[in-house]
Scaffold this motif. Structure first.
Motif, PDB file in Angstrom:
ATOM      1  N   GLU A 266     -18.042 -18.157  -5.700  1.00 59.70           N
ATOM      2  CA  GLU A 266     -18.269 -17.156  -5.501  1.00 59.70           C
ATOM      3  C   GLU A 266     -19.723 -16.600  -5.596  1.00 59.70           C
ATOM      4  OE1 GLU A 266     -15.802 -18.033  -7.153  1.00 59.70           O
ATOM      5  OE2 GLU A 266     -13.967 -17.511  -5.582  1.00 59.70           O
ATOM      6  N   LYS A 267     -20.222 -16.882  -6.946  1.00 55.46           N
ATOM      7  CA  LYS A 267     -21.560 -16.586  -7.076  1.00 55.46           C
ATOM      8  C   LYS A 267     -22.530 -17.255  -6.051  1.00 55.46           C
ATOM      9  CE  LYS A 267     -20.748 -16.087 -12.196  1.00 55.46           C
ATOM     10  NZ  LYS A 267     -20.869 -16.428 -13.517  1.00 55.46           N
ATOM     11  N   PHE A 268     -22.408 -18.744  -5.744  1.00 55.03           N
ATOM     12  CA  PHE A 268     -23.037 -19.328  -4.775  1.00 55.03           C
ATOM     13  C   PHE A 268     -23.229 -18.337  -3.415  1.00 55.03           C
ATOM     14  CE2 PHE A 268     -22.749 -23.213  -7.465  1.00 55.03           C
ATOM     15  CZ  PHE A 268     -23.789 -23.379  -7.647  1.00 55.03           C
ATOM     16  N   ASP A 269     -21.990 -17.986  -3.053  1.00 54.33           N
ATOM     17  CA  ASP A 269     -21.691 -17.251  -1.721  1.00 54.33           C
ATOM     18  C   ASP A 269     -22.854 -16.042  -2.020  1.00 54.33           C
ATOM     19  OD1 ASP A 269     -19.974 -19.322  -1.115  1.00 54.33           O
ATOM     20  OD2 ASP A 269     -18.224 -18.216  -1.461  1.00 54.33           O
ATOM     21  N   LYS A 270     -22.589 -15.392  -2.885  1.00 54.18           N
ATOM     22  CA  LYS A 270     -23.376 -13.980  -3.012  1.00 54.18           C
ATOM     23  C   LYS A 270     -24.908 -14.366  -3.070  1.00 54.18           C
ATOM     24  CE  LYS A 270     -19.880 -11.622  -5.567  1.00 54.18           C
ATOM     25  NZ  LYS A 270     -19.432 -10.954  -7.007  1.00 54.18           N
ATOM     26  N   LEU A 271     -25.316 -15.362  -3.666  1.00 55.25           N
ATOM     27  CA  LEU A 271     -26.644 -15.888  -3.735  1.00 55.25           C
ATOM     28  C   LEU A 271     -27.155 -16.111  -2.309  1.00 55.25           C
ATOM     29  CD1 LEU A 271     -29.475 -16.566  -5.263  1.00 55.25           C
ATOM     30  CD2 LEU A 271     -28.283 -18.751  -5.544  1.00 55.25           C
ATOM     31  N   PHE A 272     -26.440 -17.119  -1.864  1.00 55.44           N
ATOM     32  CA  PHE A 272     -27.093 -17.359  -0.397  1.00 55.44           C
ATOM     33  C   PHE A 272     -26.940 -16.599   0.610  1.00 55.44           C
ATOM     34  CE2 PHE A 272     -25.413 -21.770  -1.834  1.00 55.44           C
ATOM     35  CZ  PHE A 272     -26.548 -22.087  -2.406  1.00 55.44           C
ATOM     36  N   GLU A 273     -26.138 -15.463   0.396  1.00 59.13           N
ATOM     37  CA  GLU A 273     -25.834 -14.508   1.330  1.00 59.13           C
ATOM     38  C   GLU A 273     -27.174 -13.223   1.231  1.00 59.13           C
ATOM     39  OE1 GLU A 273     -24.356 -12.475   4.545  1.00 59.13           O
ATOM     40  OE2 GLU A 273     -23.691 -14.019   3.567  1.00 59.13           O
ATOM     41  N   GLY A 274     -27.704 -13.192  -0.151  1.00 58.85           N
ATOM     42  CA  GLY A 274     -28.736 -12.516  -0.494  1.00 58.85           C
ATOM     43  C   GLY A 274     -30.117 -12.961  -0.056  1.00 58.85           C
ATOM     44  N   LEU A 275     -29.934 -14.471   0.007  1.00 60.87           N
ATOM     45  CA  LEU A 275     -31.288 -15.089   0.445  1.00 60.87           C
ATOM     46  C   LEU A 275     -31.525 -14.606   1.843  1.00 60.87           C
ATOM     47  CD1 LEU A 275     -30.983 -18.507  -1.267  1.00 60.87           C
ATOM     48  CD2 LEU A 275     -32.721 -16.860  -1.699  1.00 60.87           C
ATOM     49  N   LYS A 276     -30.590 -14.471   2.698  1.00 61.33           N
ATOM     50  CA  LYS A 276     -30.850 -14.224   3.953  1.00 61.33           C
ATOM     51  C   LYS A 276     -31.734 -12.902   4.203  1.00 61.33           C
ATOM     52  CE  LYS A 276     -26.685 -16.241   5.818  1.00 61.33           C
ATOM     53  NZ  LYS A 276     -25.076 -15.781   6.437  1.00 61.33           N
ATOM     54  N   SER A 277     -31.517 -11.958   3.590  1.00 62.97           N
ATOM     55  CA  SER A 277     -32.502 -10.820   3.690  1.00 62.97           C
ATOM     56  C   SER A 277     -33.619 -10.667   2.511  1.00 62.97           C
ATOM     57  CB  SER A 277     -31.732  -9.482   3.788  1.00 62.97           C
ATOM     58  OG  SER A 277     -30.866  -9.393   2.486  1.00 62.97           O
ATOM     59  N   ASN A 278     -33.765 -11.591   1.970  1.00 62.33           N
ATOM     60  CA  ASN A 278     -34.745 -11.472   0.866  1.00 62.33           C
ATOM     61  C   ASN A 278     -36.106 -12.153   1.326  1.00 62.33           C
ATOM     62  OD1 ASN A 278     -36.492 -12.734  -1.709  1.00 62.33           O
ATOM     63  ND2 ASN A 278     -34.819 -11.427  -2.571  1.00 62.33           N
ATOM     64  N   THR A 279     -37.158 -11.180   1.057  1.00 60.27           N
ATOM     65  CA  THR A 279     -38.460 -11.576   1.423  1.00 60.27           C
ATOM     66  C   THR A 279     -39.630 -11.749   0.259  1.00 60.27           C
ATOM     67  OG1 THR A 279     -39.144  -9.235   1.633  1.00 60.27           O
ATOM     68  CG2 THR A 279     -38.113 -10.235   3.563  1.00 60.27           C
ATOM     69  N   HIS A 280     -39.126 -12.029  -0.871  1.00 60.73           N
ATOM     70  CA  HIS A 280     -40.067 -12.062  -2.034  1.00 60.73           C
ATOM     71  C   HIS A 280     -39.867 -13.536  -2.748  1.00 60.73           C
ATOM     72  CE1 HIS A 280     -40.231  -7.819  -1.374  1.00 60.73           C
ATOM     73  NE2 HIS A 280     -41.594  -7.713  -1.790  1.00 60.73           N
ATOM     74  N   LEU A 281     -38.628 -13.925  -2.671  1.00 59.66           N
ATOM     75  CA  LEU A 281     -38.389 -15.187  -3.411  1.00 59.66           C
ATOM     76  C   LEU A 281     -38.978 -16.422  -2.858  1.00 59.66           C
ATOM     77  CD1 LEU A 281     -36.872 -16.389  -5.770  1.00 59.66           C
ATOM     78  CD2 LEU A 281     -34.771 -17.164  -4.070  1.00 59.66           C
ATOM     79  N   GLU A 282     -39.694 -17.133  -3.649  1.00 65.70           N
ATOM     80  CA  GLU A 282     -40.499 -18.387  -2.890  1.00 65.70           C
ATOM     81  C   GLU A 282     -40.071 -19.627  -3.340  1.00 65.70           C
ATOM     82  OE1 GLU A 282     -44.703 -17.769  -3.837  1.00 65.70           O
ATOM     83  OE2 GLU A 282     -45.094 -15.902  -2.547  1.00 65.70           O
ATOM     84  N   LEU A 303     -31.343 -20.657   4.901  1.00 59.09           N
ATOM     85  CA  LEU A 303     -32.480 -21.163   4.744  1.00 59.09           C
ATOM     86  C   LEU A 303     -33.178 -20.875   6.553  1.00 59.09           C
ATOM     87  CD1 LEU A 303     -32.792 -24.696   3.160  1.00 59.09           C
ATOM     88  CD2 LEU A 303     -33.801 -22.681   2.457  1.00 59.09           C
ATOM     89  N   GLU A 304     -31.999 -20.977   7.330  1.00 61.18           N
ATOM     90  CA  GLU A 304     -32.323 -20.620   8.746  1.00 61.18           C
ATOM     91  C   GLU A 304     -32.806 -19.016   8.889  1.00 61.18           C
ATOM     92  OE1 GLU A 304     -29.165 -21.623  11.204  1.00 61.18           O
ATOM     93  OE2 GLU A 304     -29.467 -23.740  10.902  1.00 61.18           O
ATOM     94  N   ALA A 305     -32.278 -18.202   8.015  1.00 64.72           N
ATOM     95  CA  ALA A 305     -32.450 -16.850   8.004  1.00 64.72           C
ATOM     96  C   ALA A 305     -33.602 -16.367   7.140  1.00 64.72           C
ATOM     97  CB  ALA A 305     -31.553 -15.894   7.947  1.00 64.72           C
ATOM     98  N   ASN A 306     -33.964 -17.141   6.092  1.00 70.63           N
ATOM     99  CA  ASN A 306     -35.066 -16.707   5.205  1.00 70.63           C
ATOM    100  C   ASN A 306     -36.341 -17.037   5.867  1.00 70.63           C
ATOM    101  OD1 ASN A 306     -36.957 -17.320   2.613  1.00 70.63           O
ATOM    102  ND2 ASN A 306     -35.245 -15.809   2.078  1.00 70.63           N
TER     103      ASN A 306
END
Length: 496
Positions: A266-282, A303-306
């Motif tokens: 569940e934590k991996f699901d939340k993390l990867f879902e948040g990565l789609k709209s994140n614009t600062h994590l490098e 990765l396709e959305a980030n």
């Protein structure tokens, strides 16, 4: 019963005759042999020999009609027991105690107790007396005959005595007065590795001085291992970092979950879902966190959305080769990732088909600069390395072009305005008879005029009010100077 049938074939001409003998044994096997004998006569001769096989003094034909069950029924119990001890049936369906000849007549003492069994064996070994020695051991006394090496043969001994090298008085005097350490250094320089150990050789090359107490017969001891402190545990809180990723926190640019155990799906699901709209994590590091193919699929979709990630590290997980291909394929949509690492997964060998597919995907990626994967086949390694080198060269050219463009956009200080009067060009040199030269003409300076409405190069005004210099064109200002500018047509032709 054995029967031998022989046949003679009469050849048309003179010569040798082939005799074919066929032996048929009713008990064993049937064999055929050929032998060549000289021709004696032209007639055909047949020879029949009978050798009866016997068992217990009787022919085998007498036992053909014997009923085995009837014979066993006539035996007593003791005779059956004796017969069973002599017979070892090879039948896997029988229990082991009925398959072997061993018959334990003792009554069982109880269930197996391993501890007591070991104690009994040790006690029996201690109580058993040692075998008496023919000659007792005495320290310093050799028991038996001492081995003495045989003398070398006369030929080799004479050859050794004849070897002599004349080094000259100077070299012989230097070697005669040299110490043992100096001779060891000389042997190391000359490459005589068999004359010294490893510590002496490296000490001579590095000029550290010979170790004390080694000499020619010194024994090299193992080097003590350096003790390095253990890495501190990863104190990153997954829940707080997931919230920061979902909130697009601009302070969070590096997410490190390395070696964190028991992270739920569940934590991996939340993390990867948040990565789609994140614009600062490098930077995203997920090393040894137990990623599976299911989580790898969600990461590929993220990765396709980030559009901000530059480094992705998923080493030491449980991703299959197909999952690795899925992640590499997702990098084609995301044109910002420069470094991707996914080695040391569940399957150590990817296979030729997977490696060729990864190579073709990497060759289609124009932004990937570093790839961390173990490729077994040299063709795949060469293709990936060549393409990554081309990407690195292209990236260096774009950075140099961007830095040059940025330097043109920066404002420059005004150049000093210097003017010379025209009358100075028509003046005559002062007379030699004059005591002092004429006063120098004052230099006229005029401050430069800047155009505040547009970015122009500083200009000087003519007396009629016109500019002496032409205004520069407005540069193509990029609000994000650190981004990669688009390549021109000339650059694209050079790259092709």
């Amino acid at each position: 019963m054995t029967e031998i049938f022989g046949s003679w074939n009469k050849p048309e001409g003179d010569g040798e005759v082939e005799e074919t003998v066929e032996t048929v044994e009713t008990v064993t096997t049937t064999t055929k042999t050929k032998r060549t004998v000289p021709r004696k006569s032209s007639s055909t001769k047949t020879t029949t020999m009978t050798t009866p096989a016997k068992l217990f003094g009787r022919e085998l034909s007498n036992y053909d009609e014997v009923d085995v069950d009837e014979l066993l029924a006539k035996l007593s119990q003791e005779e059956l027991t004796m017969l069973a001890k002599e017979v070892d049936p090879d039948d896997n369906f029988l229990p082991p105690d009925q398959r072997n000849n061993y018959d334990c007549e003792k009554d069982p003492t109880g269930p197996l107790n391993r501890k007591k069994l070991i104690e009994h064996i040790n006690k029996q070994a201690l109580e058993t007396p040692d075998r008496p020695e023919v000659k007792p051991y005495v320290a310093g006394v050799v028991r038996g005959k001492k081995w003495i090496a045989p003398p070398p043969p006369e030929g080799s001994r004479e050859a050794d005595e004849q070897i002599s090298i004349d080094l000259g008085d100077e070299y012989e005097q230097a070697l005669g007065t040299a110490s043992q350490e100096e001779i060891i250094d000389l042997a190391a320089i000359l490459g005589f590795h068999s004359m010294m150990n490893q510590d002496q050789y490296h000490a001579s090359l590095l000029n550290k001085g010979q170790p004390v107490g080694l000499g020619w017969d010194g024994i090299t001891k193992a080097t003590k291992q350096k003790v390095y402190p253990m890495d501190p545990p990863n104190d990153t809180d997954p829940d707080s970092t997931i919230k920061s990723v979902q909130d697009n926190d601009q302070k969070l640019t590096d997410l490190n979950w390395n070696n964190i155990k028991n992270i739920s799906d569940e934590k991996f699901d939340k993390l990867f879902e948040g990565l789609k709209s994140n614009t600062h994590l490098e930077v995203l590091s997920l090393v040894n966190v137990g990623l599976t193919d299911r989580s790898a699929g969600l990461l590929a979709a993220a990765l396709e959305a980030n559009t901000a990630l530059r480094v992705v590290n998923v080493e030491t997980n449980f991703i299959s080769p197909a999952g690795v291909v899925q992640l590499v394929k997702a990098l084609l949509t995301n044109n910002t990732v420069e470094e991707f690492r996914a080695s040391n997964q569940r399957s150590t060998v990817l296979g030729n088909k997977i490696e060729m597919e990864i190579s073709s995907l990497v060759e289609q990626n124009p932004t990937l600069l570093r790839l961390g994967l173990h490729l077994e086949y040299s063709d795949a390694r060469h293709r990936v390395a060549s393409h990554l080198q081309r990407n690195i060269d292209r990236n260096c050219r774009l950075q140099m072009r961007a830095s040059a463009s940025l330097s043109l956009r920066l404002p420059r200080g005004p150049p000093p305005g210097v003017g010379v009067a025209a009358s100075l060009l028509h003046t005559t040199p002062p007379s030699a008879e004059a005591g002092t030269p004429e006063d120098p003409v004052p230099v006229q300076t005029k401050p430069p005029v800047f155009d505040t409405s547009e970015r122009t190069i500083p200009v000087d005004l003519e007396p009629n009010g016109e500019d002496k210099f032409v205004k520069a064109e407005r540069p193509d200002f990029n609000p994000n100077p650190h981004s990669t500018p688009a390549a021109t047509e000339q650059d694209q032709q050079l790259e092709l």
